[in-house]
Design an enzyme around this catalytic site. Structure first.
Site, PDB file in Angstrom:
ATOM      1  N   HIS A  69       0.831  -1.211   0.000  1.00  0.00           N
ATOM      2  CA  HIS A  69       0.000   0.000   0.000  1.00  0.00           C
ATOM      3  C   HIS A  69       0.866   1.262   0.000  1.00  0.00           C
ATOM      4  O   HIS A  69       1.823   1.359   0.763  1.00  0.00           O
ATOM      5  CB  HIS A  69      -0.900  -0.001   1.248  1.00  0.00           C
ATOM      6  CG  HIS A  69      -1.730   1.239   1.395  1.00  0.00           C
ATOM      7  ND1 HIS A  69      -1.894   1.898   2.594  1.00  0.00           N
ATOM      8  CD2 HIS A  69      -2.438   1.938   0.471  1.00  0.00           C
ATOM      9  CE1 HIS A  69      -2.679   2.955   2.403  1.00  0.00           C
ATOM     10  NE2 HIS A  69      -3.026   3.006   1.133  1.00  0.00           N
TER      11      HIS A  69
HETATM   12 CA    CA Z   1       0.353  -0.442  -4.295  1.00  0.00          CA
END
Ligand code: CA
Ligand code: TV7
Ligand code: ZN
Length: 402
Positions: free
Chosen positions: A185
């Site tokens: 992320h």
């Molecule tokens: Ca990513």
């Protein structure tokens, strides 16, 4: 290399400094800056430098980094040394800024300040090439370090070159779209622009018992629905083993709609190669061609495009991927199109190590297709999960439409 020409109608620039490649995080550490040397050797071996403007970039300066980072944190990075004595004296700062433990994600190594300023320097120069109109696509493979925070190193990242580049682009463009195909992320970039509607962040990543643990389905920006930035963080949490066709389908659907409703004036694409099959840390099953077709799709929008590196822990596959994506940027076809080993031989003048490690022993650029097909991480999702994820993303995008 015969036949490699500049693309028609637009300019690509390549920003790098070979000194970055010489740095070491430690022998067991998965982040290997020499993967950048391998990448560059393939890029040059194929003659792609004939298709681009080449720039050996200068290191960024303390004051450039201070546009985002905290001064005390930067001073610490500038003066910390790897020897025990210095570390003892700075124990408190070490705990505050880099979370020391046995296997440190963010170790203090020799030349760390040179490393971070060289990585950032290349990315900032690339961003400048776009904003000045000198180039339409600017590439900085040493950048893409999406986890670094204002006053905290995280996940192999010390300085957030992406945030600094986007801040620079915001001086010339009203809206900037950030897209992140690293398997992790893009938390640092999301956090930095959480409260603005001028930057939309879109990250595809593995979610669930995986670093950094953020970027779940409900992570969409500030929760007060009147707040600027509400709905402008878009996250696409994914499970193990996602393959070319599922990822490609989702990427086109969600990215396409995002561009349609957000109407960016420039795009920053973090091309982390740890989303490939066979990556030492990642858990996806993408082939190089599928990863590259995400780049192709973003490029087809004809907006100023900043292409950055990021993760990628199986160096030969990283080099192949970023070489292929450099070719995509330049509109040059290097591999054969059948998704199998390429019919194009590695040129003779690619250095031995790059020819062997980087391109696979006489096989062509897309050779790791064969490796990657052996599924290391079985699928843990269904078609229905995928459709739900897509529907939820499109639902969020309805809030920023019009
Ligand atoms: Ca990513
Ligand atoms: C952008 N995964 C960065 C991705 C950063 C991932 C992590 C390691 C790791 C670190 C090592 C090491 C490792 C084999 C793998 C919670 C912990 C668990 C360290 C073992 N081997 C990017 C960061 C992630 C360091 N961190 O997005 C030295 O794996 O999961 C964690 C955190 C605490 C620290 N321990 C792992 O791709 C560039 N670290 C070997 C030596
Ligand atoms: Zn990653």
């Amino acid at each position: 290399q015969l036949g490699i020409e500049r693309p028609q109608g637009y300019t690509v620039s390549f920003h790098y400094n070979p000194k970055v490649e010489q740095h070491h995080f430690g022998s067991k550490h998965p982040m290997k800056p020499w993967r950048l040397q391998l990448t560059k050797q393939l890029v040059f071996g194929y003659g792609l430098h004939y298709a681009m403007d080449l720039n050996e970039s200068l290191p960024a300066e303390h004051r450039d980094l201070a546009e985002f980072h905290d001064n005390d944190y930067l001073n610490f990075l500038q003066y910390i040394k790897s020897d025990d004595q210095t570390q003892k004296r700075h124990q408190e700062e070490l705990n505050r800024y880099v979370f020391t433990d046995e296997f440190n994600d963010c170790p203090i190594f020799d030349g760390i300040w040179d490393y971070v300023t060289l990585c950032t320097g290349a990315t900032l120069e690339a961003a400048h090439a776009l904003s000045s109109g000198e180039s339409n696509i600017a590439i900085s493979w040493s950048g893409g370090l999406h986890h670094a925070k204002k006053r905290q190193a995280s996940g192999f990242c010390y300085v957030n070159d992406i945030v600094l580049a986007i801040q620079h682009l915001l001086q010339s463009y009203t809206r900037v779209l950030y897209i992140d195909i690293d398997v992790h992320h893009g938390d640092g970039v999301e956090a930095a622009f959480f409260n603005t509607d001028r930057v939309m962040t879109l990250s595809y990543h593995k979610y669930g018992e995986f670093f950094p643990g953020t970027g779940g389905p409900d992570d969409s920006g500030p929760k007060g629905f009147e707040e600027p930035g509400a709905y402008f963080s878009l996250n696409v949490p994914l499970e193990d083993g996602i393959d070319d066709s599922d990822y490609g389908w989702l990427f086109r659907k969600v990215t396409g709609k995002t561009i349609e409703v957000f109407k960016p004036e420039a795009i920053v694409l973090q091309c982390g190669a740890d989303s490939l099959g066979g990556d030492r840390l990642g858990k996806f099953n993408l082939n190089i061609k599928a990863h590259g077709s995400c780049v192709e799709y973003v490029k087809s929008r004809n907006l100023p495009l900043l292409m950055l590196g990021g993760g990628g822990y199986t160096p030969r596959n990283v080099a192949r991927t970023w070489c292929h994506e450099t070719a995509v940027a330049c509109n040059v076809q290097l591999g054969s199109d059948d998704g199998r080993a390429s019919s194009i031989e590695i040129p003779n003048f690619v250095p031995y190590r790059a020819a062997f490690e980087g391109a696979g022993n006489g096989n062509g650029l897309l050779y790791p297709e064969l490796n990657i097909r052996k599924l290391q991480h079985p699928k843990t999702y269904t078609r229905e999960d995928l459709e739900n994820t897509a529907a939820r993303c499109l639902e969020q995008l309805r809030h920023i439409e019009g």
